[in-house]
Design an enzyme around this catalytic site. Structure first.
Site, PDB file in Angstrom:
ATOM      1  N   LYS A   1       0.852  -1.199   0.000  1.00  7.60           N
ATOM      2  CA  LYS A   1       0.000   0.000   0.000  1.00  7.60           C
ATOM      3  C   LYS A   1       0.884   1.244   0.000  1.00  7.60           C
ATOM      4  CE  LYS A   1       0.847   1.426   4.421  1.00  7.60           C
ATOM      5  NZ  LYS A   1       1.650   2.576   4.748  1.00  7.60           N
TER       6      LYS A   1
ATOM      7  N   PRO B   1       9.744  -3.906  -0.868  1.00  8.42           N
ATOM      8  CA  PRO B   1      10.861  -3.558   0.018  1.00  8.42           C
ATOM      9  C   PRO B   1      10.432  -3.611   1.498  1.00  8.42           C
ATOM     10  CG  PRO B   1      10.676  -1.976  -1.782  1.00  8.42           C
ATOM     11  CD  PRO B   1       9.469  -2.858  -1.868  1.00  8.42           C
TER      12      PRO B   1
ATOM     13  N   ALA C   1       3.824  -1.451   4.102  1.00 11.14           N
ATOM     14  CA  ALA C   1       3.039  -2.494   4.784  1.00 11.14           C
ATOM     15  C   ALA C   1       3.271  -3.893   4.207  1.00 11.14           C
ATOM     16  CB  ALA C   1       1.543  -2.153   4.766  1.00 11.14           C
TER      17      ALA C   1
ATOM     18  N   GLY D   1       4.908  -6.502   5.439  1.00 10.69           N
ATOM     19  CA  GLY D   1       4.656  -7.576   6.407  1.00 10.69           C
ATOM     20  C   GLY D   1       3.162  -7.757   6.638  1.00 10.69           C
TER      21      GLY D   1
ATOM     22  N   ASP E   1      -2.438  -2.436  10.304  1.00 11.85           N
ATOM     23  CA  ASP E   1      -2.635  -2.307   8.848  1.00 11.85           C
ATOM     24  C   ASP E   1      -3.191  -3.581   8.199  1.00 11.85           C
ATOM     25  OD1 ASP E   1      -1.743   0.278   8.805  1.00 11.85           O
ATOM     26  OD2 ASP E   1       0.283  -0.215   8.104  1.00 11.85           O
TER      27      ASP E   1
HETATM   28  P1  ATP Z   1       4.396  -0.693   8.166  1.00 14.43           P
HETATM   29  O1  ATP Z   1       4.246   0.502   7.277  1.00 14.43           O
HETATM   30  O2  ATP Z   1       3.145  -1.505   8.348  1.00 14.43           O
HETATM   31  O3  ATP Z   1       5.126  -0.447   9.448  1.00 14.43           O
HETATM   32  P2  ATP Z   1       6.702  -1.446   6.730  1.00 14.43           P
HETATM   33  O4  ATP Z   1       6.504  -1.605   5.258  1.00 14.43           O
HETATM   34  O5  ATP Z   1       7.325  -0.162   7.164  1.00 14.43           O
HETATM   35  O6  ATP Z   1       5.312  -1.684   7.392  1.00 14.43           O
HETATM   36  P3  ATP Z   1       7.580  -4.156   6.939  1.00 14.43           P
HETATM   37  O7  ATP Z   1       8.157  -4.353   5.571  1.00 14.43           O
HETATM   38  O8  ATP Z   1       6.282  -4.771   7.222  1.00 14.43           O
HETATM   39  O9  ATP Z   1       7.561  -2.606   7.296  1.00 14.43           O
HETATM   40  O10 ATP Z   1       8.694  -4.658   7.962  1.00 14.43           O
HETATM   41  C1  ATP Z   1       8.798  -4.216   9.296  1.00 14.43           C
HETATM   42  C2  ATP Z   1       9.695  -5.193  10.085  1.00 14.43           C
HETATM   43  O11 ATP Z   1       9.004  -6.433  10.255  1.00 14.43           O
HETATM   44  C3  ATP Z   1      10.997  -5.501   9.390  1.00 14.43           C
HETATM   45  O12 ATP Z   1      12.032  -5.030  10.179  1.00 14.43           O
HETATM   46  C4  ATP Z   1      11.056  -7.018   9.257  1.00 14.43           C
HETATM   47  O13 ATP Z   1      12.244  -7.558   9.753  1.00 14.43           O
HETATM   48  C5  ATP Z   1       9.883  -7.554  10.078  1.00 14.43           C
HETATM   49  N1  ATP Z   1       9.083  -8.589   9.352  1.00 14.43           N
HETATM   50  C6  ATP Z   1       8.488  -9.647   9.918  1.00 14.43           C
HETATM   51  N2  ATP Z   1       7.792 -10.346   9.009  1.00 14.43           N
HETATM   52  C7  ATP Z   1       7.929  -9.721   7.834  1.00 14.43           C
HETATM   53  C8  ATP Z   1       7.416  -9.974   6.524  1.00 14.43           C
HETATM   54  N3  ATP Z   1       6.631 -11.019   6.245  1.00 14.43           N
HETATM   55  N4  ATP Z   1       7.744  -9.099   5.557  1.00 14.43           N
HETATM   56  C9  ATP Z   1       8.523  -8.020   5.837  1.00 14.43           C
HETATM   57  N5  ATP Z   1       9.042  -7.757   7.046  1.00 14.43           N
HETATM   58  C10 ATP Z   1       8.748  -8.587   8.051  1.00 14.43           C
END
Ligand code: ATP
Length: 283
Positions: free
Chosen positions: A11, A94, A100, A102, A136
């Site tokens: 997203k 990435p 989002a 994860g 999220d």
């Molecule tokens: P948000 O905006 O919801 O905080 P984000 O995109 O900033 O998400 P993610 O890519 O979801 O962040 O990753 C956040 C942390 O979660 C990372 O440091 C990673 O090590 C950990 N993590 C655990 N499971 C996953 C997954 N399936 N994909 C990505 N990161 C993951």
């Protein structure tokens, strides 16, 4: 062994406002969430026992530390699933990027297990489970274009903003969402997005109005530490974007383009830089 494969979509935020810090430490937000075509592939399959989570990228944790494990574990316990489940994540979104990624994987696991184990849960039930995994996750279960309030779990559908051309740039830094919120000084925010105006622009398909009025109050925190985010925003504008903004807590930045041809020219000029670059669309 039965198996199912799902696309877990990233997203972007078309706006992000933080209203207040709550007593429980979370923040109440008001933001417009938008799914994009960029996605991970998540394969969910039955196993004899246990939960196994693997990712094809070594920098993403496997096993219990992966958010997909938490989602699977909750589904197993809640619906008394007796066999096991295996989860394989093919990562393209990435990580720690404000996209989002994860949460999208966790949402795919919840939806996948619903089908794989013929649980016949409706969307509201799936979103309720998702809420317990992360703020999220309910949005990632639903997807599309949504106004998101509360800590992110209160969702209201707004007209679709599908098919808009986006160039997404992720500088080579990872940002922790918790760090950004901890460093946010609500009394120092001088400019906030006009979320209602943005919803109107989306309803009227006025991409220009949307692009010029987007706002993300978290930019103040993340850009102060990583100036490259501002450089990328300016570069996207120079290359013809109608507007550019950081997504979520960053550091990803996106530009909105009038058409695919203009987006493609910008992408070609950015793709070999010191960052990851994607051409995608809103879905
Ligand atoms: P948000 O905006 O919801 O905080 P984000 O995109 O900033 O998400 P993610 O890519 O979801 O962040 O990753 C956040 C942390 O979660 C990372 O440091 C990673 O090590 C950990 N993590 C655990 N499971 C996953 C997954 N399936 N994909 C990505 N990161 C993951």
């Amino acid at each position: 062994m039965k198996s199912i494969s799902l696309n877990a979509h990233a997203k972007i935020n078309l706006s992000l406002d933080v209203i207040r810090k709550r007593q429980d430490g979370y923040h109440d937000v008001r933001m417009i969430m938008q799914s994009i075509d960029l996605h991970d592939e998540v394969v969910v399959e039955t196993r004899d026992t246990g939960i196994e989570v693997e990712c094809d990228k070594p920098w993403v944790p496997g096993g219990k530390d992966n958010i997909a494990y938490k989602a699977a574990n909750l589904m197993m316990e809640r619906y008394k699933i007796e066999s096991g489940v295996g989860i394989k994540i093919y990562k393209r979104i990435p990580v720690a990027a404000g996209l989002a990624g994860g949460s999208a994987d966790a949402a795919a696991v919840i939806k996948g297990m619903n089908e794989l184990f013929s649980l016949n849960l409706n969307e509201a039930e799936l979103m309720n489970i998702g809420k317990q995994v992360g703020a999220d996750v309910p949005f990632c279960i639903k997807g599309g274009t949504m106004l998101s309030e509360g800590i992110g779990e209160k969702l209201t559908k707004i007209p679709s903003f599908q098919g808009v051309d986006i160039v997404l740039v992720k500088p080579k830094v990872g940002v922790s969402t918790a760090w950004v919120y901890n460093n946010l000084k609500l009394d120092k925010i001088s400019s906030r997005p006009d979320t209602d105006l943005l919803i109107k622009a989306i309803s009227e398909k006025d991409i220009g109005c949307l692009a010029q009025n987007m706002g993300n109050v978290l930019e103040t925190v993340t850009i102060e530490k990583y100036e490259v985010i501002n450089d990328i925003k300016n570069e996207l504008l120079r290359l013809g974007a109608l507007g550019s903004m950081m997504s979520g807590s960053g550091p990803s930045v996106f530009g909105i383009f009038e058409n695919g041809k203009k987006a493609c020219l910008a992408y070609e000029s950015l793709k070999d830089g010191e960052w990851e670059c994607f051409m995608t669309q809103t879905i």
